[in-house]
Design an enzyme around this catalytic site. Structure first.
Site, mmCIF file in Angstrom:
data_model
loop_
_atom_site.group_PDB
_atom_site.id
_atom_site.type_symbol
_atom_site.label_atom_id
_atom_site.label_comp_id
_atom_site.label_asym_id
_atom_site.label_seq_id
_atom_site.Cartn_x
_atom_site.Cartn_y
_atom_site.Cartn_z
ATOM 1 N N LYS A 10 0.798 -1.237 0.000
ATOM 2 C CA LYS A 10 0.000 0.000 0.000
ATOM 3 C C LYS A 10 0.821 1.273 0.000
ATOM 4 C CE LYS A 10 -3.882 -1.716 2.679
ATOM 5 N NZ LYS A 10 -4.316 -1.608 4.074
ATOM 6 N N GLY A 27 9.616 -6.752 7.637
ATOM 7 C CA GLY A 27 9.660 -8.212 7.650
ATOM 8 C C GLY A 27 9.765 -8.830 6.268
HETATM 9 P P1 AMP Z 1 4.122 -4.337 3.076
HETATM 10 O O1 AMP Z 1 3.732 -5.032 4.354
HETATM 11 O O2 AMP Z 1 3.386 -3.074 2.809
HETATM 12 O O3 AMP Z 1 5.618 -4.221 2.912
HETATM 13 O O4 AMP Z 1 3.599 -5.297 1.929
HETATM 14 C C1 AMP Z 1 4.111 -6.561 1.715
HETATM 15 C C2 AMP Z 1 3.132 -7.323 0.881
HETATM 16 O O5 AMP Z 1 2.951 -6.658 -0.362
HETATM 17 C C3 AMP Z 1 3.603 -8.719 0.536
HETATM 18 O O6 AMP Z 1 2.748 -9.636 1.149
HETATM 19 C C4 AMP Z 1 3.500 -8.766 -0.972
HETATM 20 O O7 AMP Z 1 2.939 -9.966 -1.450
HETATM 21 C C5 AMP Z 1 2.576 -7.628 -1.291
HETATM 22 N N1 AMP Z 1 2.737 -7.180 -2.670
HETATM 23 C C6 AMP Z 1 3.865 -6.781 -3.276
HETATM 24 N N2 AMP Z 1 3.635 -6.541 -4.585
HETATM 25 C C7 AMP Z 1 2.338 -6.797 -4.809
HETATM 26 C C8 AMP Z 1 1.516 -6.769 -5.956
HETATM 27 N N3 AMP Z 1 2.006 -6.403 -7.139
HETATM 28 N N4 AMP Z 1 0.206 -7.078 -5.812
HETATM 29 C C9 AMP Z 1 -0.287 -7.467 -4.619
HETATM 30 N N5 AMP Z 1 0.455 -7.530 -3.497
HETATM 31 C C10 AMP Z 1 1.749 -7.210 -3.582
#
Ligand code: AMP
Length: 416
Positions: free
Chosen positions: A209, A372
């Protein structure tokens, strides 16, 4: 500069250490990952060599002011005993009970005691028993904890962004206070990257996000030469520029803000890099972390994502562009994966970036990785040993990058 362990006298003293033993436990209450325990060993071993009597205090989970058996720190005392090859006393029940206080008072130099979960008391988080904010009860609790030691050492980087009894509260009531080696290292690398970075300074941001990282982008725009954005965050930025994002995870209510951040980057001459191509698919099984049968997976020709498809990783041309920037960087800060890296097929971009960051570090750059998921990606790529610093505190390191004040750090005395 904050006072650290080596700036204070700990010889033969009774030393309270706030550690972060919030470890994951399975259904049988077995520790599934002990990296947080391992991270405290340098401080503990130094204090043992100094013949100090060590009283460890920590939280585990979110018991919300109640005694929750499953959130006892007992398994941690056992694991720590094994790691140190030395008995770690554990009283249990209540961290400020008369038994706990007696055990602390009776502790001899060279001995270690772990007290029970601080958060069994709502006062730890500054709340009274009805769950209302109440600073007075937090202070009373902090004073009781403080009464058990002569020196206080803050080594729980994972909780310093909280204003709790065992972070900001306790320091007022102990004469000698310092940061432990773990906190010292976090301040050195995270602080060093933000306050005094060697240039070019590159930030790599990914994850799900934009909303989670707006403040990080805002703060970094004043400091970095380049920002690389991948992960689902990138699609909100691309859509804000009129690029089609298909069914990708986009925060439609953040489009104006994303456009605003891109404008600011331009004004400040910060190179803001978004993926120029993507790996896309028409189906993802998020629950089982796999590509479902019959799913179409392909690479786009440019940044546009066709309807019915979602972006799941950065494409090869994007990696190529990012690699030019990463190779020349002297300071790199990375938070968040560049794709759904938990699914093997969509982890290639993130793994490649991890390798590039390691290569750049081998060539003299300082690299700091936090969060993480990015840490897991670094491990998956097998390059964790080649990174300058892997931050232990997810929330705390993000708040650090946002430029926010961390109450547990502010409370520590400066080196005069
Ligand atoms: P964060 O906790 O904000 O660092 O988000 C990590 C999560 O973002 C991980 O579980 C990833 O699978 C997800 N993520 C990264 N790229 C994408 C994408 N293109 N579409 C959906 N989820 C994503």
């Amino acid at each position: 500069m904050k006072k650290t362990l080596k700036d204070i006298d700990v010889k033969n003293k009774k030393v309270l250490i706030r550690v972060d033993y919030n470890v994951p436990l399975d259904a049988n209450l077995r520790i599934t990952n002990d990296k947080r325990i391992l991270a405290t060993l340098p401080t503990i071993e130094y204090l043992l060599e100094s013949n100090a009597a060590i009283i460890l205090i920590s939280h585990l989970g979110r018991p919300k002011g109640k005694v929750v058996k499953e959130m006892s720190l007992k398994p941690v005392s056992e694991r720590l005993s094994k790691l140190l090859g030395k008995t770690v006393k554990f009283i249990g029940g209540d961290c400020i009970s008369s038994e706990s206080k007696k055990a602390a008072a009776d502790l001899n130099p060279g001995e270690i005691l772990l007290l029970e979960n601080l958060r069994f008391h709502s006062e730890e988080e500054g709340k009274n028993t009805s769950g209302e904010k109440d600073k007075a009860v937090m202070d009373i609790f902090a004073k009781q904890l403080a009464s058990m030691g002569e020196v206080f050492v803050q080594d729980a980087f994972g909780t310093v962004h909280r204003s709790h009894a065992s972070t900001a509260g306790i320091v007022k009531y102990v004469k000698d206070v310092a940061a432990g080696f773990l906190v010292e290292k976090e301040l050195k690398f995270l602080g060093g990257a933000l306050e005094n970075p060697a240039s070019p300074f590159v930030a790599i941001l990914g994850g799900a996000k934009v909303s989670d990282k707006i403040n990080v982008v805002e703060n970094l725009l004043n400091k970095v030469d380049s920002i690389i954005v991948g992960g689902a965050m990138a699609y909100t930025f691309l859509k804000s520029q009129g690029v089609s994002a298909g069914t990708s995870l986009v925060e439609d209510d953040k489009l104006d803000l994303a456009a605003e951040l891109l404008k600011k980057a331009k004004e400040r001459k910060v190179d803001f890099l978004l993926p120029v191509d993507h790996i896309i698919t028409d189906k993802v099984d998020f629950a089982n972390k796999r590509v479902p049968e019959g799913a179409v997976v392909k690479t786009t020709v440019d940044e546009a994502i066709p309807e019915e498809f979602m972006g799941v990783d950065v494409g090869p041309k994007a990696v190529e562009k990012f690699s030019e920037i990463i190779k020349n960087a002297r300071t790199i800060v990375w938070n968040g994966p560049l794709g759904i890296f938990e699914i093997n097929e969509f982890s290639k971009g993130t793994v490649k970036i991890a390798e590039l960051v390691a290569e750049s570090t081998d060539n003299g750059a300082v690299s700091v990785v936090g969060g993480g998921d990015s840490v897991a990606a670094i491990k998956k790529a097998g390059v964790d040993k080649r990174i300058s610093h892997i931050s232990t505190g997810g929330g705390a390191s993000l708040e650090f990058l946002e430029g926010k004040e961390l109450p547990g750090i502010t409370a520590l005395p400066d080196l005069k």
